[in-house]
Write a protein that holds these residues in place. Structure first.
Motif, mmCIF file in Angstrom:
data_model
loop_
_atom_site.group_PDB
_atom_site.id
_atom_site.type_symbol
_atom_site.label_atom_id
_atom_site.label_comp_id
_atom_site.label_asym_id
_atom_site.label_seq_id
_atom_site.Cartn_x
_atom_site.Cartn_y
_atom_site.Cartn_z
ATOM 1 N N LEU A 203 -16.699 71.143 7.400
ATOM 2 C CA LEU A 203 -16.223 71.454 6.117
ATOM 3 C C LEU A 203 -14.559 71.212 5.925
ATOM 4 O O LEU A 203 -14.030 72.127 6.967
ATOM 5 N N PRO A 204 -13.893 70.594 5.335
ATOM 6 C CA PRO A 204 -12.722 70.575 5.166
ATOM 7 C C PRO A 204 -11.932 71.945 4.861
ATOM 8 O O PRO A 204 -12.681 72.960 4.061
ATOM 9 N N ARG A 205 -10.731 71.877 5.006
ATOM 10 C CA ARG A 205 -9.976 73.149 4.787
ATOM 11 C C ARG A 205 -9.957 73.645 3.310
ATOM 12 O O ARG A 205 -10.064 74.601 2.761
ATOM 13 N N ALA A 206 -9.811 72.809 2.482
ATOM 14 C CA ALA A 206 -9.873 72.742 0.760
ATOM 15 C C ALA A 206 -11.069 73.277 0.394
ATOM 16 O O ALA A 206 -11.038 73.633 -0.677
ATOM 17 N N ALA A 207 -12.098 73.188 1.040
ATOM 18 C CA ALA A 207 -13.465 73.735 0.467
ATOM 19 C C ALA A 207 -13.663 75.003 1.235
ATOM 20 O O ALA A 207 -14.861 75.440 0.665
ATOM 21 N N HIS A 208 -12.802 75.691 1.966
ATOM 22 C CA HIS A 208 -13.103 76.972 2.450
ATOM 23 C C HIS A 208 -13.188 78.088 1.187
ATOM 24 O O HIS A 208 -12.123 78.155 0.306
ATOM 25 N N PRO B 183 -16.351 66.304 -3.957
ATOM 26 C CA PRO B 183 -15.129 66.462 -3.286
ATOM 27 C C PRO B 183 -15.276 66.629 -1.905
ATOM 28 O O PRO B 183 -14.492 65.894 -1.109
ATOM 29 N N TYR B 184 -15.925 67.592 -1.369
ATOM 30 C CA TYR B 184 -15.728 68.242 -0.172
ATOM 31 C C TYR B 184 -16.995 68.084 0.732
ATOM 32 O O TYR B 184 -16.831 68.152 1.932
ATOM 33 N N PHE B 185 -18.001 67.629 0.001
ATOM 34 C CA PHE B 185 -19.380 67.587 0.931
ATOM 35 C C PHE B 185 -20.405 66.836 0.015
ATOM 36 O O PHE B 185 -20.269 66.719 -1.143
ATOM 37 N N ARG C 13 -18.704 63.870 6.878
ATOM 38 C CA ARG C 13 -19.142 64.671 5.553
ATOM 39 C C ARG C 13 -20.104 65.565 6.165
ATOM 40 O O ARG C 13 -21.010 65.574 6.754
ATOM 41 N N SER D 124 -14.737 77.074 6.367
ATOM 42 C CA SER D 124 -14.224 76.047 7.320
ATOM 43 C C SER D 124 -13.685 76.509 8.369
ATOM 44 O O SER D 124 -13.045 77.507 8.751
#
Length: 537
Positions: free
Chosen positions: A308-313, A415-417, A448, A534
């Motif tokens: 999971l990208p940091r932006a989706a934390h 956008p994130y997953f 992803r 994340s």
């Protein structure tokens, strides 16, 4: 064939359970022929019939008003039946213990039944009329009376309507005999013999005189006590000979008293235990019903995901499963759920199956509040097994009209997953079962994160093979009615909560509603807010 045999076995078990409960709760606690027994027996027959009707009415195509009419009593009885049976099973050892006592002897039975032996000085018996010579009678219970000089010592339930007049008055009423100078008494389970109408032993009951005139209490004159007579008085009549009661009659009376003692004890114990069991079952079902009708509570779970990208934390997914709109849970239930979900301000809403138990025609108005669901990335829906009992295609089309996005073996790239959804395994009978290749094939598994919506937890192994990072499911209700969770464990890899299978995590919600009885015990309803975390933070 196997299904039919299982159904017959379950039906036979239910018949035996109802028969056993009738014996313990009705036959053992009520008198034959009385209205309580008739009413309770009617309930013991009628409630199971309503339960069967509630189970089959929907699939049989009965009008919705009929379904609603039989659903409440029929389904509620199933819940009460479960906990009433458990309570009576717990009470059974107590019943055996309380009824375990030494077999009473005839003498013990007489005393326990209210009978006793009284001995004492001369006394007077209250009377309303004298007992005429040769005409009085005693109708007897199980008492023993003794005394001297015309004394009447009354046992259990004994009353006197007049004193014993001199002259061999016979008083008949059982298997005992009282005799003396003033008369003799036959009545009960014993023999009395003595001077001046003395009652040494016997089973006295009501003294009833044939005359209605009142007279003062009788007391034998001193001369009669001494065996003589006063000056100027007529000679006292000769004492009547004592009449011996047959031993068989004496033993029969004592045995009957013993049976009465045992019967009273059994009825008392049965009523106490039955009352306790009914109270326990009623309280349990009542509290469980309140929990469902009150609405689900919010549960929060944090799930760390490696890719999971940091932006989706901190991304929040509101997981709602097993709403089960039907003849009992309707529009008000949907409104409570929608308000609760919206209050959590989720980024995405996932409804993971078993939304309804009925057709769009009957339950469309109950589902309308779903149109008010609000989330930044939208609301998504996958089918459960109950949608295929109710007409899955019509419900997929209807929820789309309400603004939800059905995922029928499909994937949505966020956008994130990646968010994927598969049909329930019950759809295989209609050629619409889960297709993991269609839902998850051709995506970037290396970079992803994949979140899968699947109603039943049993597909977790397919999810692992297709590289899913998180599967969100329902279906189990957490067992709904304890000890149903133990049965649910036999059929599902996870009954409730978060568990890991290889590189895939599985979260199972207990659900927001209830199937069948609107009751939950040991498995409270919930709406879960899954917060993604994340590793890159």
């Amino acid at each position: 064939m196997i299904f039919a045999l299982v159904a017959l076995a379950v039906l036979a078990l239910l018949v035996l359970v109802h028969r056993w409960l009738w014996i313990r709760l009705v036959r053992d606690t009520t008198a034959p022929g009385g209205w309580p027994r008739r009413v309770l027996t009617g309930c013991a027959v009628g409630l199971p019939v309503l339960s069967v009707a509630a189970l089959v009415a929907g699939r049989a195509g009965a009008p919705f008003w009929v379904q609603r009419g039989v659903a409440w009593p029929g389904f509620m009885w199933l819940a009460v039946l479960l906990y009433l049976s458990l309570a009576m099973l717990v009470a059974e050892p107590a019943r055996l213990l309380l009824l375990r006592h030494p077999r009473p002897t005839p003498a013990d039975a007489s005393i326990a039944g209210g009978a006793g032996v009284a001995d004492g000085p001369p006394a007077q018996a209250s009377s309303a009329a004298p007992l005429a010579s040769g005409g009085a009678s005693i109708a007897g219970g199980a008492g023993v009376a003794a005394g001297r000089a015309g004394e009447s010592v009354l046992g259990s339930g004994v009353s006197s309507a007049g004193p014993l007049a001199s002259g061999g008055a016979s008083i008949a009423g059982g298997a005992g005999v009282v005799s003396g100078e003033a008369g003799f008494v036959s009545g009960g389970a014993g023999i009395a013999d003595g001077p001046a109408g003395e009652l040494r032993s016997g089973s006295a009951a009501a003294l009833v005189a044939p005359t209605s005139s009142a007279s003062p209490a009788f007391e034998a004159p001193p001369e009669a006590k001494a065996g003589g007579r006063a000056e100027g008085q007529a000679p006292a009549p000769q004492a009547s000979p004592a009449i011996e009661a047959p031993p068989e009659a004496t033993r029969a009376g004592a045995a009957q008293a013993a049976r009465g003692v045992g019967s009273s004890r059994r009825v008392f114990v049965a009523r106490v235990l039955a009352g306790a069991a009914v109270a326990a079952a009623g309280g349990t079902v009542g509290y469980g019903t309140y929990g469902v009708l009150r609405g689900p509570r919010v549960k929060r779970v944090t799930v760390p995901l490696a890719k999971l990208p940091r932006a989706a934390h901190g991304f929040r997914i509101a997981v709602v499963s097993d709403i089960h709109l039907g003849p009992i849970l309707g529009r008000a239930h949907t409104t409570r759920i929608v308000d609760t979900v919206n209050a959590t301000q989720p980024d995405l809403i996932a409804i993971v199956g078993d939304l309804v138990d009925g057709s769009v025609h009957d339950l469309g108005p109950a589902a309308e509040p779903l149109a008010r669901l609000t989330a930044r990335h939208g609301s998504f829906f996958v089918t459960g097994n109950h949608e295929y009992f109710s007409g899955a295609r019509q419900w997929v089309d209807h929820v789309r009209e309400l603004g939800l996005h059905p995922l029928e073996n499909a994937r949505q790239e966020l956008p994130y997953f990646d968010l994927a959804g598969v049909n329930d395994v019950a759809g295989e009978s209609e050629g619409e079962g889960p297709d993991f290749d269609k839902a998850l094939g051709g995506r970037d598994r290396a970079d992803r994160t994949a979140v899968l919506l699947a109603h039943q937890p049993i597909v977790i192994h397919d999810a692992v093979r297709h590289g899913v990072d998180l599967q969100l499911s329902g279906h189990t209700h957490g067992g709904q009615l304890w000890p149903g969770n133990y049965l649910a464990e036999l059929a599902n890899p996870t009954v409730a909560g978060l568990e890991r299978y290889g590189d895939t995590q599985l979260y199972v919600s207990r659900g927001a509603g209830a199937w069948g009885p609107p009751v939950r015990v040991g498995a409270p309803s919930d709406i879960t807010v899954v917060q993604l975390a994340s590793y890159q933070t």
